[in-house]
Design an enzyme around this catalytic site. Sequence first.
Site, PDB file in Angstrom:
ATOM      1  N   GLU A  35       5.973   6.436  -8.948  1.00 37.60           N
ATOM      2  CA  GLU A  35       4.585   6.032  -9.002  1.00 37.60           C
ATOM      3  C   GLU A  35       4.011   6.902  -8.272  1.00 37.60           C
ATOM      4  O   GLU A  35       2.810   7.401  -8.361  1.00 37.60           O
ATOM      5  CB  GLU A  35       4.516   4.453  -8.506  1.00 37.60           C
ATOM      6  CG  GLU A  35       4.686   3.653  -9.764  1.00 37.60           C
ATOM      7  CD  GLU A  35       4.426   1.976  -9.110  1.00 37.60           C
ATOM      8  OE1 GLU A  35       4.356   1.178 -10.174  1.00 37.60           O
ATOM      9  OE2 GLU A  35       4.462   1.878  -8.076  1.00 37.60           O
ATOM     10  N   GLY A  93       0.803  -1.229  -0.144  1.00 36.54           N
ATOM     11  CA  GLY A  93      -0.028  -0.009   0.087  1.00 36.54           C
ATOM     12  C   GLY A  93       0.584   1.184   0.096  1.00 36.54           C
ATOM     13  O   GLY A  93       0.247   2.171   0.368  1.00 36.54           O
ATOM     14  N   ASP A 125      -3.985  -4.713 -18.132  1.00 35.37           N
ATOM     15  CA  ASP A 125      -2.746  -3.663 -18.482  1.00 35.37           C
ATOM     16  C   ASP A 125      -2.723  -3.137 -20.102  1.00 35.37           C
ATOM     17  O   ASP A 125      -1.645  -3.082 -20.500  1.00 35.37           O
ATOM     18  CB  ASP A 125      -1.430  -4.323 -18.124  1.00 35.37           C
ATOM     19  CG  ASP A 125      -1.239  -4.796 -16.582  1.00 35.37           C
ATOM     20  OD1 ASP A 125      -1.945  -4.144 -15.817  1.00 35.37           O
ATOM     21  OD2 ASP A 125      -0.450  -5.502 -16.330  1.00 35.37           O
ATOM     22  N   GLU A 170      -8.741  -6.353 -20.863  1.00 38.40           N
ATOM     23  CA  GLU A 170      -7.710  -6.619 -21.274  1.00 38.40           C
ATOM     24  C   GLU A 170      -6.771  -6.180 -20.325  1.00 38.40           C
ATOM     25  O   GLU A 170      -6.400  -5.111 -20.103  1.00 38.40           O
ATOM     26  CB  GLU A 170      -7.136  -6.481 -22.932  1.00 38.40           C
ATOM     27  CG  GLU A 170      -6.296  -7.165 -23.256  1.00 38.40           C
ATOM     28  CD  GLU A 170      -5.803  -6.826 -24.721  1.00 38.40           C
ATOM     29  OE1 GLU A 170      -4.409  -7.060 -24.965  1.00 38.40           O
ATOM     30  OE2 GLU A 170      -6.555  -6.120 -25.435  1.00 38.40           O
ATOM     31  N   HIS A 218       0.854   0.692 -12.905  1.00 42.84           N
ATOM     32  CA  HIS A 218       1.520  -0.660 -13.135  1.00 42.84           C
ATOM     33  C   HIS A 218       3.040  -0.240 -13.286  1.00 42.84           C
ATOM     34  O   HIS A 218       3.689   0.727 -13.791  1.00 42.84           O
ATOM     35  CB  HIS A 218       0.920  -1.190 -14.834  1.00 42.84           C
ATOM     36  CG  HIS A 218       1.650  -2.183 -15.162  1.00 42.84           C
ATOM     37  ND1 HIS A 218       1.486  -3.514 -14.643  1.00 42.84           N
ATOM     38  CD2 HIS A 218       2.811  -2.495 -15.943  1.00 42.84           C
ATOM     39  CE1 HIS A 218       2.467  -4.269 -15.173  1.00 42.84           C
ATOM     40  NE2 HIS A 218       3.174  -3.787 -16.174  1.00 42.84           N
ATOM     41  N   ASN A 274      -5.744   2.029 -13.063  1.00 37.60           N
ATOM     42  CA  ASN A 274      -4.392   1.105 -12.611  1.00 37.60           C
ATOM     43  C   ASN A 274      -2.955   1.756 -12.460  1.00 37.60           C
ATOM     44  O   ASN A 274      -2.859   2.473 -13.402  1.00 37.60           O
ATOM     45  CB  ASN A 274      -4.653  -0.078 -13.341  1.00 37.60           C
ATOM     46  CG  ASN A 274      -3.576  -1.317 -12.507  1.00 37.60           C
ATOM     47  OD1 ASN A 274      -3.438  -1.406 -11.308  1.00 37.60           O
ATOM     48  ND2 ASN A 274      -2.754  -1.962 -13.622  1.00 37.60           N
TER      49      ASN A 274
END
Length: 190
Positions: A176, A14, A147, A145, A111, A109
Amino acid sequence: MAPLKVSVLISGRGSNLQALIDACATPSFPARIVKVISNRPAVEGLARAENARIPTQVIDHREDKDRTAFDSRLHEALLEAGTELVCLAGFMRLLTAGLVDAWRDRMINIHPSLLPAFPGAHGPALAIAAGVRVSGCTVHLVTSEVDAGPILAQAEVPILPGDTVETLHARIREVEHRILPEVVGELIVA
Ligand code: GRF
């Protein structure tokens, strides 16, 4: 305008959740985390949410007979929290097309690679194995689909001589933590 209501889905550490918690602590930040959901009990990210007094919920996928049953519990929990944006931040479960469609354009998301390179669960390891000199991270909309949804933001991270999966992933995480709050802060959700 009322702040965007964000639910964050996690499975572990996290640290990206923490970056969002910290961003939301700035009064002018246009989003608030209304719920943190983990598919694993007792993970570090849950403690981070509790420290920030954010409601948490564990939806343990091992209790469900299949992905559809798990996703329907997830969907209910997201609705119950008044979620406007779902943020997958280290959430290690594949979602069904039904759930992804229900949150189309409202689910993002983060990644750890420069997509479309190195999708899947091992972005940093694949980048090192491929011998590339530059990797990075991507924030994208979630589609069915894995990523592969439309890219919202990317940032590069160099791969240094002697990097291991751990050292590279740690440097990617730092970046990130910058780009995820930037995207959440700028996203217009219809
Ligand atoms: C991050 O590298 C993210 O890109 C990937 O999983 C990792 C989660 O890290 N999807 P954390 O749990 O936010 O620390």
